[in-house]
Motif scaffolding. Sequence first.
Motif, PDB file in Angstrom:
ATOM      1  N   HIS A 615      15.236   7.500 -13.853  1.00 55.94           N
ATOM      2  CA  HIS A 615      14.432   6.878 -14.896  1.00 55.94           C
ATOM      3  C   HIS A 615      13.056   6.525 -14.327  1.00 55.94           C
ATOM      4  O   HIS A 615      12.955   6.121 -13.167  1.00 55.94           O
ATOM      5  CB  HIS A 615      15.146   5.615 -15.399  1.00 55.94           C
ATOM      6  N   THR A 617      11.248   3.989 -14.691  1.00 55.77           N
ATOM      7  CA  THR A 617      11.205   2.609 -14.188  1.00 55.77           C
ATOM      8  C   THR A 617      11.869   2.506 -12.822  1.00 55.77           C
ATOM      9  O   THR A 617      11.371   1.828 -11.918  1.00 55.77           O
ATOM     10  CB  THR A 617      11.918   1.674 -15.181  1.00 55.77           C
ATOM     11  N   THR A 647      13.174   9.601 -19.192  1.00 58.78           N
ATOM     12  CA  THR A 647      13.654   8.403 -19.886  1.00 58.78           C
ATOM     13  C   THR A 647      15.036   8.644 -20.467  1.00 58.78           C
ATOM     14  O   THR A 647      15.637   7.746 -21.029  1.00 58.78           O
ATOM     15  CB  THR A 647      12.706   8.007 -21.035  1.00 58.78           C
ATOM     16  N   PRO A 651      18.844   3.601 -16.315  1.00 65.35           N
ATOM     17  CA  PRO A 651      18.044   3.206 -15.142  1.00 65.35           C
ATOM     18  C   PRO A 651      18.850   3.050 -13.850  1.00 65.35           C
ATOM     19  O   PRO A 651      18.290   3.201 -12.771  1.00 65.35           O
ATOM     20  CB  PRO A 651      17.451   1.860 -15.555  1.00 65.35           C
TER      21      PRO A 651
ATOM     22  N   PRO B 449      16.176  -3.134 -14.817  1.00 67.07           N
ATOM     23  CA  PRO B 449      14.953  -2.372 -14.577  1.00 67.07           C
ATOM     24  C   PRO B 449      13.775  -3.346 -14.536  1.00 67.07           C
ATOM     25  O   PRO B 449      13.754  -4.323 -15.287  1.00 67.07           O
ATOM     26  CB  PRO B 449      14.868  -1.423 -15.772  1.00 67.07           C
ATOM     27  N   SER B 450      12.831  -3.085 -13.654  1.00 62.18           N
ATOM     28  CA  SER B 450      11.728  -4.042 -13.521  1.00 62.18           C
ATOM     29  C   SER B 450      10.928  -4.123 -14.816  1.00 62.18           C
ATOM     30  O   SER B 450      10.365  -5.150 -15.129  1.00 62.18           O
ATOM     31  CB  SER B 450      10.816  -3.633 -12.375  1.00 62.18           C
ATOM     32  N   ASP B 451      10.905  -3.041 -15.543  1.00 62.15           N
ATOM     33  CA  ASP B 451      10.258  -3.088 -16.850  1.00 62.15           C
ATOM     34  C   ASP B 451      11.278  -3.589 -17.859  1.00 62.15           C
ATOM     35  O   ASP B 451      12.057  -2.840 -18.423  1.00 62.15           O
ATOM     36  CB  ASP B 451       9.770  -1.686 -17.238  1.00 62.15           C
ATOM     37  N   LEU B 454      12.058  -2.223 -21.372  1.00 63.50           N
ATOM     38  CA  LEU B 454      12.951  -1.079 -21.555  1.00 63.50           C
ATOM     39  C   LEU B 454      14.199  -1.487 -22.331  1.00 63.50           C
ATOM     40  O   LEU B 454      14.716  -0.742 -23.164  1.00 63.50           O
ATOM     41  CB  LEU B 454      13.361  -0.603 -20.168  1.00 63.50           C
ATOM     42  N   GLU B 463      13.137   7.816 -31.174  1.00 61.00           N
ATOM     43  CA  GLU B 463      11.765   8.325 -31.168  1.00 61.00           C
ATOM     44  C   GLU B 463      11.616   9.369 -32.254  1.00 61.00           C
ATOM     45  O   GLU B 463      12.423  10.274 -32.375  1.00 61.00           O
ATOM     46  CB  GLU B 463      11.463   8.971 -29.816  1.00 61.00           C
TER      47      GLU B 463
END
Lengths: 706, 540
Positions: A615, A617, A647, A651, B449-451, B454, B463
């Motif tokens: 991923h 991230t 994506t 993750p 996840p650091s983001d 997400l 999407e």
Amino acid sequence: MTETATHCPYCAFQCAMTLSPAPAGSPEPLTVDGRDFPTNRGGLCKKGWTSGALLGETDRLTAPLFRTADGGFEEVEWDVALDRIAEAVRQSREEHGPDSVGIFGGGGLTNEKAYQLGKFARLALGTSRIDYNGRFCMSSAAAAANRSFGVDRGLPFPVEDLDAATTVLILGSNMADTMPPFLSHLQGARAAGGLIVVDPRRSSTARLTDDGAGLHLQPAPGTDLELLLGLLHIVIAERLVDETFIAERTTGYAALRRSVAAWWPERVQSVTGVPTDLLRRVARRLASRGGTYILTGRGVEQHVNGTDTATAAINLALVLGLPGSTDSGYGTMTGQGNGQGGREHGQKCDQLPGYRKIVDPAAREHVARVWGVDPAIIPGPGLPAVEMLASLGREGGVRTLFVHGANVVISAPNAGEVRDALTRLDLLVVSDFFLSETARYADIVLPVLQWAEEEGTMTNLEGRVVRRRKAIDPPAGARSELWILAELARRLEAPGRYDLDPALVFDELARASEGGIADYSGLSHELLDTEVAAYWPFPVGSTGTPRLFLDRFGHADGRARLVPVRATAHPERPTEPGQLTLITGRLLEHYQSGSQTRRVAELADSQPELRAEIHPTTARDRGLADGELITVENHRGTVVARVTTSTGIRPETIFLPFHFADDASANLLTSDATDPISAMPEFKTAIVTVHAIGAVAPLETVGASV
Amino acid sequence: MHPPRPVRVVLVGFGPVGARFAEELLPEVVAGRVDLTVVGAESGDPYNRVLVAELAVGLTEKDDIVLADSDELRGSGVDVRTGVRVVAIDREARTVLLDDGTDVEYDRLVLATGARANIPTLSGVARTIRDSSTLGRLGHAAIGTDDALPTGVTVVRDLADAETIGRAVAAKQHIVVLGAGVLGLEFALLAARHGATVSVVHTGAFPMPRNLDRGGGSVLSRALRARGITLLAHSPAEGIAVHTEDDGTTRFDALYTADGKHIHGDLLVLSCGVGARAELAVTAGLRTEAGIVVDRDLRSWTDSRIYAIGDCAHIVENDGQTDTARLGGAPAGLIGPGWRQAEWLAARFAADVTGTEHSDAPPAERASVVMLKGEGIDAVSAGAISAEPWDPRIGDVEPPNVALWADPEHGRYVKMVTRDGVLEGFVSVGMPRASAELTMLFERGGELPSDRSLLLRLDAPDEPVASGTPAGPEAIICTCNAVTAGTISDAWHAGNTTVACIGKATRAGTGCGGCKDRIERIIADREATLGTPPALEVTA
């Protein structure tokens, strides 16, 4: 100008193709075209279209090779090679007993070769030690099907039946990459918005659910079993089950119902990460009117609980009343070209031809009669693949190993151990048409034939027997495995016949399978040449069995078993920060260990090297850029890969295809822990860490697109 | 030589946790190494209490929530006795006394007596405090029994309760729920969905105060109201009023609160938490607090032959302290930890009787995830959630990191409290996919996840894919052969104007054929913008 009607050399879909002489000036001797057939309907994938490339100028082996003192190879005469092998076998048997000689077979071998290999092991070598790479890819599904249905045939219905389906649930299969022409049979379900794909990764197959074509469930790796228990819970709690079917055609419902009472949706969500509303939608969709199919693949099987997970999928299908009808069903997606036939005719350590159990006295009696031997001389069950590989060169283990149609240093789990194990052998004999990565470890390499150079039969994922036909003469020096086995049997003074003509071998196979589960006795090359729809069982006088369970299941009472299964803690879970869960799989361009497809320029050019999908991230957190080289490591090994961000992957998960060689073999990292029932290994959830290598070598395309 | 005598194990309590223990120990019973006696106060097979409310409203059936088959256990040699209570433990004699007057001897005693619904202090509703002096006074009658409630007042605990509630829901009556904990709300949602009029009366400012912060609680309040549930916040209940029926019996009429509200209804459902059923341990002189005090090996601090699992077990590491200071903590009150304890203890017993090593450590529980079950509504929380994004550092202690998303207008709220990327706690309301992901990450101790956004995006609609217009040149059109739109377009420019020609030139559409309409669209688009391409050069 002659055309040859045959089937593709690669996967279990066995697309029909036509081979014709290539126009003058072509680098390849043959032109490949798709051929109309109920399965592929004239279509081929990129692998099939380019399959002719390996028949031309290649690094094909054309003479037996002996390892030399300096570690290289030298070409020798066939007689020299075969004499030497026979002598080594004799010596090993005398000094260490017959079980010191073993055979590792393959699910890509024709039925005739698979059959002859099993017979050769038991009669000529006198060994119980034979197993094959199908242990890596189908055994859990086979064990589950045998336990539930009493018989194991990948798809117990013709693949065209799927066309009319409005709902198809696919777990752990990425057929959009592995057997693309199969997708034509999913168009109906997609049009009806009913394609449901379960995969931790937004695989090519998962993307087919886009645009309202269906749903993609993205559970955490290794939680398919809990997901299925949750779906069972919902269909039972919401009374979506087919009570008549359960009452008339199954046993064990009460215990099954109790076993899933503990898996209410919220609990399933907390384990899988799949929201309860999606679970409910899927359960209700599966129970909606119109044809519904459940298909499973390696993703559910390649776990230490693979048999139980496949069983849970079967239970779900059974309580919904899907199997045994003309418009619904359950099936498992066979992978290798002859994955189905390869497991039916005796190269499994516990089986004799016709899918017979080697411990069954009646089965031994029957097969011994066909072989013209005393049943007492047929050895008992041997060791399944992972156990046999671990035994190589060890006390009481296999010391002389034959490998046919397999590339274990790439395809076996914990491949580093397997590489070490091969070096412990007294003698390794590898039969292949290229110097495969496993052949490089051999003491003796024997050059054999490719698909377009031989006659035979394959059994596709539907249990349909198809003809492989010869279109071109093999290079001088390469020999059929049937010939090699006959020559060795003669040198070893083995009992039994070893015919060279595949049609004769098939006739013997047919007799040996008579009365067994996979009964081929009504078939012959001659009959198959009429393009009969040859779904087994095909006993003498029958016209075959396209739909296996219409009237009864394979157990003595005709009923399917609902087998309660229990979710247990997964052996490998991340425990340290920064760890990722490795899942492995396949690419469109490559087949299995890549020994063939990595040699096809067009395929290798588009997938030249190992890429690790993570991923964005996850990449950013580790300071990794797209195109950067990394190591992926755990206590079993280290591989080098190039980062591809997407994506479409969870993750905490990393995906590696397993087709690549040397330090790019994903299986250096995978676990060789096995399922207690099927002995199939845990390929899908190894714990790894990733590290930048330092020297950044960006891809050209990446540099250009900034 | 005689084989060793089987170890006599007596299990008290045949609920979900007891049933799991019995099932796990079964192989040892079958092998003759354990004599197992199971005593259950309810008659019939054990069932999944988590689904009693679903059963009440008819969402599921009794048979679907049954967890074990008594007859099957009996067939395997287990002495199962249901509909009978254990009323005393004689630790000297190592026997338990049953209310039918019989004794059963044990070598090991496992208490899985579970919990009972708390009865709050309400005028008009009698309740028994089960401390040692009261128990001494009441004798066996107070052991393993529940207090009788006035007509029209019930809890949500067993099959009889489900029946009472089911009648009220079926008649679309007005149900007053006292308590806005997770169980009360789940029940309220189910009852409202099935046609009852529901009012929830609670003390605090927002529902689920033990599990949600103000943001999450406020968003949940809106969601509950949107489903037709009346919430009466800041309303400490004081008592019930009854009315007299025509036949002379009295029946619940209204709940009245400290601020003077009278909430009339047909049925009052008490949902004020649960407490361990520990009275058997109390009278036997075992140490109890929030439950029967056991060490991490699930063994009583007081008597090494006695064990407790599930809702009645209060696990405290025994560091030798024997004073009477409060120990703190409480049973988890959730089924997952109870099952893990049952599995672990059965494995320990099995190892003991087979003389094998049982090396697994006892189950260590993370703080539990609390999830509001209910279709179309989503509130989940776990761990420590009180931290706020701008909390200051106190002394040497760094505050945890907090990420927050609040959109009350649309019913969405997420708070993630992390340290080193690992969740210490979270709240998620109205975001089912984020909830599912956070729950799984919390249970596994996985890294976020650091983001963090997400996780929020998981609940975004898929999407949008522009299916009507041709994709960019890099987009794969034919998956079977990995042919891009650009390649197809180039083939068209080279004179291949039909799907079949393009197939011959590029192999696009020659696999499964599923992309042929997309190839047609590319051709149409090219023709519309560029007319026709140069004719294909035909070579002899």
